[in-house]
Design an enzyme around this catalytic site. Structure first.
Site, PDB file in Angstrom:
ATOM      1  N   HIS A  70     -24.063  33.246 -93.669  1.00 36.51           N
ATOM      2  CA  HIS A  70     -24.868  34.348 -94.191  1.00 36.51           C
ATOM      3  C   HIS A  70     -25.395  34.022 -95.580  1.00 36.51           C
ATOM      4  O   HIS A  70     -24.832  33.219 -96.317  1.00 36.51           O
ATOM      5  CB  HIS A  70     -24.060  35.651 -94.222  1.00 36.51           C
ATOM      6  CG  HIS A  70     -22.756  35.551 -94.946  1.00 36.51           C
ATOM      7  ND1 HIS A  70     -21.592  35.174 -94.310  1.00 36.51           N
ATOM      8  CD2 HIS A  70     -22.420  35.771 -96.233  1.00 36.51           C
ATOM      9  CE1 HIS A  70     -20.596  35.177 -95.178  1.00 36.51           C
ATOM     10  NE2 HIS A  70     -21.070  35.530 -96.361  1.00 36.51           N
ATOM     11  N   CYS A  93     -16.569  38.278-101.261  1.00 36.60           N
ATOM     12  CA  CYS A  93     -17.116  36.969-100.918  1.00 36.60           C
ATOM     13  C   CYS A  93     -18.405  36.788-101.723  1.00 36.60           C
ATOM     14  O   CYS A  93     -18.931  37.751-102.272  1.00 36.60           O
ATOM     15  CB  CYS A  93     -17.364  36.824 -99.415  1.00 36.60           C
ATOM     16  SG  CYS A  93     -18.769  37.748 -98.774  1.00 36.60           S
TER      17      CYS A  93
END
Length: 650
Positions: free
Chosen positions: A67, A200
Site C-alpha cells: 500500500h 504503520c
C-alpha cells in the site's frame, strides 16, 4: 461508504501471472494504471517499494497488502488479486502469499475513504473469510462476499454501541472512568490492563489490523486493553495519562515514530506493527506480566537500545540511500534545467549576458548545485540516525564538496554521520537521566560533528578526492570504443527493471558525473535518458504496428506510451513487462542499449537531468539525440512485435 466502492471489479485479477514479488507488484500497479486510478506509475511504485523496504507487507496467513499514499493516486482504490500457486512475498511467516490487496490512497484522501480502508483491513484477520475469498471464481463473487461481510460487521458494531450506551446510562456505584467503558476491550471483571499503540508508515492497513488483532486476542485472554491508532487521520483513541499509569505494560506495535516520552518509567514492548497482527498473544502476555524493558525516555529503553527496526541490511541501506537521493533530486532537476537553459542562451548571446549569468548563478555552483552533496549526505544521515544526524551529515557533505571528493565522498559522509550518531546514542546510554536534556542540544551536536569532521578531513576527503579525480579524468579521456561500451551498459540498465535498483543505479551514476566538476555537459545523461525513453516508445510502436499480437486493452494502453516515452517516463512499459517479461524485457534492453551506445558514438550530451523530448533541443545535437532514441525504439519494437505470438494463438 461500501468497501466495494473502492474495490472495483474492473481492477480485480482473479489469477496473477506473476511468479515473483516485484512481478506481482508490477502486475497490480498495471491494473491500477489501466483503470486510470493512478497518474504516475513510477512514483506510485517508488512509494510501494519504500514501504516494502521498511518491512514486508506480506503479513502472513497467505495475505499481502502492499500500500501507498501519494499524489500519484487520482482516486482511492483497492486492487484485489489471487494466486493459486502462491508467490514468495517475503512474508513474515515465510509462507507464500495467495491473496493480495494493493491499496492506493491519494494524499488528500477524505476521512470516509480512510475509514473504509481501515474497515477492509479489519476484515482480513478472519481466516474463515479469507478461505471464502480463495474460493471465489469471479469479481462479482468477491464483491458479494465483501458486501455481506461489511454489512455483518456494521450490524455487530451497531449492536455493541447500543449495549454500551445502555451501560453508560445506568447509575454508577463507583466514580466514572476517565474514558467510557466501551473504549476498553476485554473482561470488565479482570484486573489485568494493558495499553497499546499501533502505527504503520502510511497509516492505512496494518495500523488497524494490529488494533483489531490485539483487541480480539485480549478478549480471548480475558485481559482489558486500550489501543491508540496512529493512522492517516492522525492519532485516534489517544491514551490518557491515567490509563498509562494504570497499565501493567505498554505495547508499541509501530513501524514509524510515535510519541514515546509519555511512557517513561513504564515497561514498554517495542515491536514492528506486523507483530501486533501475527504475535498479538505473545505481546499481550509479556505486557501483562510487565516483563518488557523499562522505557527511560529519549528514544531508548533500560538497556539503551533504540526502537526495533525491521528489514534486511540491504533494504535498510537502499532506503537510507533513496532518502538522500529523493531530497537531492529537486535540486538536480531545478538547478540542472536552469543551467541547461543558460547554456542554450549562451549559444546565441555572449557569456556575459545578464540572463545567462542569472541562470547560472541560480542553478550552478553558487546556487542549487552547491547544495546537492550536502543535502544528499544530510538526509542519508538523518534516515539512519534521525534528526541529530542531519547537521553532521550536511557538514560532512559540504566538506566532501569543498575537497573535491564529490558524489562518492558525500555518500560516505552521510553513512558515516548517521552511524556516528547511532554509536553516540549507545555510548551515552549509561549517563544519568538528569543529563538527557543535554544530549540533543549539546552532546550529540558537538561529538557527532567532531568525529564526522575528523574522519572526513583525515581519511575520506583525501581518499575520495583521489578516486573522484581519477574517475573524472577517466571519463574525460575515454576513447570512442570505451564511451560506446559505457553508453551501451547504462542505456541497457535503464530497461532492466524500469524504475527499480538497476535503473536507479544507472541514473544515479549519470547524476554523479553530471554534477562533478567539469562534467556538467551531461555526457552520461544523454545515454541514460535515451535508454529510459526507449521501452515505452517501443511498446507504443509494437502495439501500433503489430495489432494482432496484442489485446484491445493493451493496444489502448500502448497509445499512452508515446507520451510517456517522449517524457522520459520508463514505467509506462511496466504493465507489458509484467505480463510478458521475457519478450518485453529482452527486446527493451537491447533497444535501450543501442540508443545509449549511439549517444556516445555521436558524442552527444544533454545538459539537463530530466525532461525527455522537451529538453532534447538543449542537446549538443538534438537531431542525432532523437535519432538515437528512434533507432533504439524501432529495434525494440520490431523484436517484440516479431517475437510475440498472435493473440488468437494464445
Amino acid at each position: 461508504m461500501k468497501i466495494t466502492d473502492l474495490m472495483i471489479q474492473e481492477t480485480m485479477i482473479m489469477e496473477l501471472q506473476a511468479t515473483t514479488k516485484e512481478g506481482a507488484i508490477d502486475e497490480l500497479i498495471a491494473s491500477l494504471a489501466a483503470s486510470g486510478r493512478i497518474t504516475d506509475a513510477k512514483l506510485f511504485k517508488e512509494k510501494i517499494l519504500e514501504r516494502e523496504a521498511q518491512s514486508s507487507t506480506g503479513i502472513g496467513g497467505g495475505i499481502a497488502m502492499p500500500h501507498a499514499k501519494t499524489k500519484a493516486v487520482s482516486e482511492a482504490t483497492v486492487v484485489f488479486a489471487k494466486s493459486s500457486a502462491g508467490i514468495d512475498f517475503a512474508s513474515l511467516d515465510e509462507a507464500p502469499a495467495h491473496i493480495f490487496f494493493m491499496i492506493a490512497a491519494p494524499d488528500g484522501a477524505g476521512n470516509m475513504h480512510l475509514r473504509t480502508l481501515a474497515a477492509l483491513s479489519r476484515l482480513l484477520i478472519e481466516s474463515e473469510f479469507i478461505e471464502q475469498l480463495m474460493g471465489a471464481k469471479t469479481p462479482a463473487e468477491v464483491s458479494a462476499l465483501f458486501d455481506a461481510k461489511q454489512a455483518e460487521a456494521e450490524a455487530q458494531a451497531e449492536a455493541e454501541a447500543k449495549a454500551a450506551a445502555v451501560k453508560d446510562a445506568a447509575p454508577k456505584a463507583a466514580a466514572p472512568q476517565a474514558e467510557p467503558a466501551r473504549m476498553i476491550t476485554g473482561n470488565p471483571d479482570s484486573q489485568s490492563f494493558v495499553v497499546a499503540v499501533t502505527a504503520c508508515p502510511t497509516g492505512i492497513a496494518h495500523t488497524f489490523m494490529a488494533e483489531d488483532a490485539l483487541k480480539k486476542k485480549a478478549k480471548e485472554m480475558g485481559v482489558n486493553i486500550r489501543v491508540e491508532t496512529n493512522g492517516s487521520e492522525g492519532a485516534q483513541n489517544v491514551l490518557t495519562a491515567d490509563e498509562i499509569a494504570r497499565a501493567s505494560g505498554v505495547i508499541v506495535a509501530a513501524d514509524k515514530n510515535v510519541e514515546m516520552e509519555r511512557f517513561s518509567g513504564k515497561p514498554v514492548l517495542q515491536r514492528p506493527v506486523s507483530d501486533g497482527i501475527r504475535k498479538s498473544e505473545e505481546l499481550i502476555r509479556i505486557a501483562v506480566a510487565g516483563d518488557a524493558p523499562i522505557y527511560r525516555g529519549s528514544g531508548r529503553n533500560e538497556e539503551g537500545s533504540a526502537p526495533v527496526k525491521s528489514g534486511s541490511i540491504g533494504s535498510k541501506i537502499y532506503k537510507d540511500l533513496m532518502n538522500g537521493i529523493s531530497h537531492m533530486l529537486p535540486f538536480v532537476v531545478g538547478g540542472g534545467i536552469l543551467l541547461a537553459i543558460s547554456f542554450l542562451i549562451e549559444q546565441v548571446a555572449s557569456p556575459d549576458n545578464a540572463l545567462v549569468k542569472l541562470l547560472q548563478s541560480i542553478g550552478g555552483g553558487d546556487g542549487a548545485f552547491h547544495f546537492l552533496i550536502p543535502i544528499l549526505a544530510g538526509f542519508i544521515a538523518m534516515s539512519i540516525g534521525d534528526r541529530p544526524a542531519l547537521m553532521p551529515g550536511m557538514v560532512g557533505g559540504l566538506m566532501a564538496l569543498n575537497s573535491n571528493s564529490g558524489f562518492l565522498g558525500g555518500l560516505a559522509a552521510g553513512f558515516l554521520a548517521g552511524y556516528v550518531v547511532v554509536m553516540l546514542r549507545k555510548a551515552f546510554s549509561g549517563l544519568p537521566r538528569t543529563l538527557d536534556g543535554l544530549k540533543p542540544i549539546l552532546l550529540y551536536p558537538v561529538f557527532s560533528l567532531l568525529i564526522t569532521g575528523a574522519v572526513m578531513f583525515f581519511l575520506f576527503d583525501p581518499l575520495f578526492s583521489w578516486i573522484n579525480g581519477g574517475l573524472t579524468d577517466a571519463l574525460n579521456n575515454l576513447g570512442t570504443g570505451n564511451k560506446i561500451l559505457l553508453g551501451l551498459v547504462l542505456g541497457g540498465m535503464m530497461a532492466i527493471d524500469m524504475g527499480g535498483p538497476f535503473n536507479k543505479a544507472a541514473y544515479t551514476f549519470a547524476i554523479g558525473v553530471f554534477t562533478s566538476s567539469g562534467n556538467t555537459n551531461g555526457m552520461m545523461m544523454a545515454a541514460v535518458m535515451a535508454g529510459g525513453m526507449v521501452p515505452p516508445l517501443a511498446i507504443a510502436l509494437a502495439t501500433s504496428f503489430f495489432k494482432n499480437k496484442f489485446t484491445e486493452t493493451e493496444r489502448k494502453s500502448g497509445v499512452t506510451n508515446y507520451v510517456l516515452g517522449l517524457s522520459f517516463i520508463t514505467e509506462g512499459a511496466i504493465p507489458f513487462a509484467a505480463a510478458d517479461p521475457l519478450r518485453v524485457l529482452t527486446s527493451c534492453i537491447l533497444g535501450s542499449a543501442v540508443a545509449g551506445g549511439l549517444t556516445q558514438l555521436w558524442n552527444l550530451n544533454v545538459p539537463a537531468p530530466h525532461g525527455g523530448v522537451f529538453v532534447a533541443f538543449l542537446s549538443s545535437n538534438a537531431a542525432l539525440f532523437l535519432l538515437s532514441v528512434l533507432i533504439g525504439s524501432v529495434i525494440s519494437g520490431l523484436i517484440l512485435g516479431l517475437w510475440k505470438k498472435p493473440i488468437t494463438a494464445k
